[in-house]
Design a protein around this motif. Structure first.
Motif, PDB file in Angstrom:
ATOM      1  N   LEU A   5      37.854  64.811  38.380  1.00 33.28           N
ATOM      2  CA  LEU A   5      39.019  64.566  39.220  1.00 33.28           C
ATOM      3  C   LEU A   5      39.151  63.072  39.508  1.00 33.28           C
ATOM      4  N   LEU A   6      38.057  62.466  39.959  1.00 33.04           N
ATOM      5  CA  LEU A   6      38.028  61.035  40.243  1.00 33.04           C
ATOM      6  C   LEU A   6      37.040  60.369  39.311  1.00 33.04           C
ATOM      7  N   ARG A   7      37.451  59.271  38.742  1.00 31.36           N
ATOM      8  CA  ARG A   7      36.552  58.515  37.862  1.00 31.36           C
ATOM      9  C   ARG A   7      36.622  57.043  38.239  1.00 31.36           C
ATOM     10  N   ILE A   8      35.459  56.437  38.416  1.00 35.18           N
ATOM     11  CA  ILE A   8      35.342  55.014  38.707  1.00 35.18           C
ATOM     12  C   ILE A   8      34.496  54.388  37.607  1.00 35.18           C
ATOM     13  N   ASP A   9      35.013  53.329  37.003  1.00 31.59           N
ATOM     14  CA  ASP A   9      34.314  52.681  35.896  1.00 31.59           C
ATOM     15  C   ASP A   9      34.114  51.196  36.184  1.00 31.59           C
ATOM     16  N   ALA A  10      32.854  50.758  36.146  1.00 32.82           N
ATOM     17  CA  ALA A  10      32.494  49.336  36.231  1.00 32.82           C
ATOM     18  C   ALA A  10      33.199  48.640  37.380  1.00 32.82           C
ATOM     19  N   LEU A  11      33.135  49.245  38.563  1.00 33.36           N
ATOM     20  CA  LEU A  11      33.878  48.749  39.718  1.00 33.36           C
ATOM     21  C   LEU A  11      33.150  47.596  40.394  1.00 33.36           C
ATOM     22  N   HIS A  12      33.852  46.482  40.526  1.00 36.77           N
ATOM     23  CA  HIS A  12      33.401  45.330  41.306  1.00 36.77           C
ATOM     24  C   HIS A  12      34.463  45.085  42.371  1.00 36.77           C
ATOM     25  N   ALA A  13      34.072  45.021  43.637  1.00 40.95           N
ATOM     26  CA  ALA A  13      35.041  44.852  44.718  1.00 40.95           C
ATOM     27  C   ALA A  13      34.361  44.212  45.914  1.00 40.95           C
ATOM     28  N   GLY A  14      35.180  43.639  46.791  1.00 32.97           N
ATOM     29  CA  GLY A  14      34.630  43.013  47.981  1.00 32.97           C
ATOM     30  C   GLY A  14      35.719  42.509  48.888  1.00 32.97           C
ATOM     31  N   TYR A  15      35.360  41.511  49.682  1.00 29.97           N
ATOM     32  CA  TYR A  15      36.264  40.966  50.693  1.00 29.97           C
ATOM     33  C   TYR A  15      36.318  39.455  50.518  1.00 29.97           C
ATOM     34  N   GLY A  16      37.525  38.933  50.310  1.00 31.56           N
ATOM     35  CA  GLY A  16      37.627  37.507  50.066  1.00 31.56           C
ATOM     36  C   GLY A  16      36.844  37.108  48.828  1.00 31.56           C
ATOM     37  N   ASP A  17      35.972  36.136  48.987  1.00 37.46           N
ATOM     38  CA  ASP A  17      35.147  35.690  47.862  1.00 37.46           C
ATOM     39  C   ASP A  17      33.814  36.428  47.770  1.00 37.46           C
ATOM     40  N   ASN A  53      42.323  51.784  48.236  1.00 41.17           N
ATOM     41  CA  ASN A  53      42.974  50.479  48.331  1.00 41.17           C
ATOM     42  C   ASN A  53      43.280  50.155  49.792  1.00 41.17           C
ATOM     43  N   ALA A  54      42.281  50.320  50.632  1.00 41.90           N
ATOM     44  CA  ALA A  54      42.456  50.167  52.076  1.00 41.90           C
ATOM     45  C   ALA A  54      41.631  49.003  52.617  1.00 41.90           C
ATOM     46  N   GLY A  55      41.737  47.841  51.991  1.00 42.80           N
ATOM     47  CA  GLY A  55      41.054  46.662  52.524  1.00 42.80           C
ATOM     48  C   GLY A  55      40.339  45.823  51.487  1.00 42.80           C
ATOM     49  N   PRO A  56      39.321  46.375  50.816  1.00 43.70           N
ATOM     50  CA  PRO A  56      38.590  45.550  49.854  1.00 43.70           C
ATOM     51  C   PRO A  56      39.470  45.120  48.678  1.00 43.70           C
ATOM     52  N   LYS A  57      39.110  43.994  48.107  1.00 51.44           N
ATOM     53  CA  LYS A  57      39.806  43.472  46.933  1.00 51.44           C
ATOM     54  C   LYS A  57      39.109  43.962  45.672  1.00 51.44           C
ATOM     55  N   LEU A  58      39.877  44.584  44.780  1.00 46.98           N
ATOM     56  CA  LEU A  58      39.337  45.009  43.496  1.00 46.98           C
ATOM     57  C   LEU A  58      39.197  43.795  42.589  1.00 46.98           C
ATOM     58  N   VAL A  59      37.974  43.488  42.224  1.00 41.63           N
ATOM     59  CA  VAL A  59      37.715  42.332  41.368  1.00 41.63           C
ATOM     60  C   VAL A  59      37.793  42.725  39.900  1.00 41.63           C
ATOM     61  N   ALA A  60      37.198  43.864  39.579  1.00 34.61           N
ATOM     62  CA  ALA A  60      37.206  44.348  38.196  1.00 34.61           C
ATOM     63  C   ALA A  60      36.892  45.835  38.212  1.00 34.61           C
ATOM     64  N   GLY A  61      37.272  46.514  37.132  1.00 32.84           N
ATOM     65  CA  GLY A  61      36.976  47.925  37.010  1.00 32.84           C
ATOM     66  C   GLY A  61      38.226  48.778  37.064  1.00 32.84           C
ATOM     67  N   ARG A  62      38.016  50.085  37.012  1.00 31.97           N
ATOM     68  CA  ARG A  62      39.123  51.046  36.934  1.00 31.97           C
ATOM     69  C   ARG A  62      38.833  52.225  37.847  1.00 31.97           C
ATOM     70  N   ILE A  63      39.868  52.691  38.540  1.00 31.67           N
ATOM     71  CA  ILE A  63      39.804  53.896  39.365  1.00 31.67           C
ATOM     72  C   ILE A  63      40.913  54.822  38.897  1.00 31.67           C
ATOM     73  N   SER A  64      40.571  56.060  38.561  1.00 26.23           N
ATOM     74  CA  SER A  64      41.598  56.991  38.100  1.00 26.23           C
ATOM     75  C   SER A  64      41.427  58.344  38.789  1.00 26.23           C
ATOM     76  N   LEU A  65      42.551  59.001  39.018  1.00 30.04           N
ATOM     77  CA  LEU A  65      42.606  60.326  39.627  1.00 30.04           C
ATOM     78  C   LEU A  65      43.347  61.234  38.673  1.00 30.04           C
ATOM     79  N   ASP A  66      42.678  62.287  38.214  1.00 30.63           N
ATOM     80  CA  ASP A  66      43.263  63.173  37.201  1.00 30.63           C
ATOM     81  C   ASP A  66      43.732  62.392  35.977  1.00 30.63           C
ATOM     82  N   GLY A  67      42.987  61.349  35.627  1.00 33.63           N
ATOM     83  CA  GLY A  67      43.319  60.546  34.468  1.00 33.63           C
ATOM     84  C   GLY A  67      44.367  59.481  34.717  1.00 33.63           C
ATOM     85  N   ARG A  68      44.916  59.425  35.912  1.00 33.30           N
ATOM     86  CA  ARG A  68      45.958  58.450  36.243  1.00 33.30           C
ATOM     87  C   ARG A  68      45.330  57.185  36.814  1.00 33.30           C
TER      88      ARG A  68
END
Length: 239
Positions: A5-17, A53-68
């Motif tokens: 249902l949910l897939r996260i791939d190679a996710l890098h995220a944080g706040y500011g720098d 997508n409620a605050g942190p900045k997505l630096v790299a990676g992919r988030i998909s729901l049902d393939g979307r």
């Protein structure tokens, strides 16, 4: 095997720098109940907030729901796609009633999906019925948490994200909350991802777990595997 249902791939995220998450890979099957465990500051809440997508900045990676692919969607669009976050601080509005707080969750309903009625909510959360007309500021912490969860499920989300749902609550309320969440998962097929430091609660409401440490997943498996290796608890969860 069905796609998650949910897939996260190679996710890098944080706040500011400051990058908090470092290459997270995570897959959650439809109908699963999953715990994300770790010490304070390990990155648990950042994972949930990044999913929505409620605050942190997505630096790299992919988030998909049902393939979307969700990367181009804001938090409101992700909610209407079927994601719902119950934040650690509950965010119950103080000057409207319990019933009005819960009803706000209807606005996150997916297109073509009929939200739960208030009668269905009262059946799921009978402890809230006597407080339906009470203002949010007049509730205990446990009551506020139940309101937040009820608001999270009224739109029938695909995936409920629970961030430290029983922190600071009395043991009797923790047990009650565990029973309610387990019933939502078992009887309504709700997929659940919960961050928690209360191991007994996490064990009661989930079947599998992931451990996160310094923004990296360090272990994934079921509770039997976790119990079989006591070093996991001491290495990644002990204060």
């Amino acid at each position: 095997m069905a796609d998650p249902l949910l897939r996260i791939d190679a996710l890098h995220a944080g706040y500011g720098d400051a990058v908090v998450l470092h290459g997270i890979d995570l897959a959650i099957a439809d109908g699963a109940a999953v715990a994300l465990l770790g010490r304070n500051g390990a990155g648990k809440s950042t994972v949930l907030k990044t999913i929505l997508n409620a605050g942190p900045k997505l630096v790299a990676g992919r988030i998909s729901l049902d393939g979307r692919d969700l990367r181009a969607l804001g938090a409101d669009a992700r909610a209407r796609a079927g994601l719902m976050l119950v934040p650690e601080d509950r965010r119950v509005f103080p000057h409207i009633t319990v019933a009005e707080n819960i009803a706000l969750g209807v606005h996150a309903a997916r297109p073509g999906v009929k939200p739960m009625t208030m009668d269905e909510i009262w059946d799921l959360f009978p402890a809230l019925v006597p407080f339906a007309e009470r203002a949010g500021y007049a509730l205990s912490g446990g009551q506020q948490q139940m309101v937040a969860v009820a608001r999270g499920v009224i739109a029938r989300p695909r995936l409920l994200l629970l961030d430290e749902p029983v922190e600071g609550l009395a043991p009797v309320i923790v047990d009650q909350m565990a029973a309610e969440i387990r019933r939502l998962h078992r009887d309504h097929g709700l997929t659940v991802l919960v961050t928690e430091q209360n191991l007994s609660f996490a064990r009661a409401v989930t079947d599998t777990l992931h451990l996160i440490d310094s923004g990296e997943l360090v272990h994934s498996g079921d509770w039997a595997g976790f119990d079989a290796d006591p070093t996991l608890k001491t290495r990644y969860l002990a204060v």
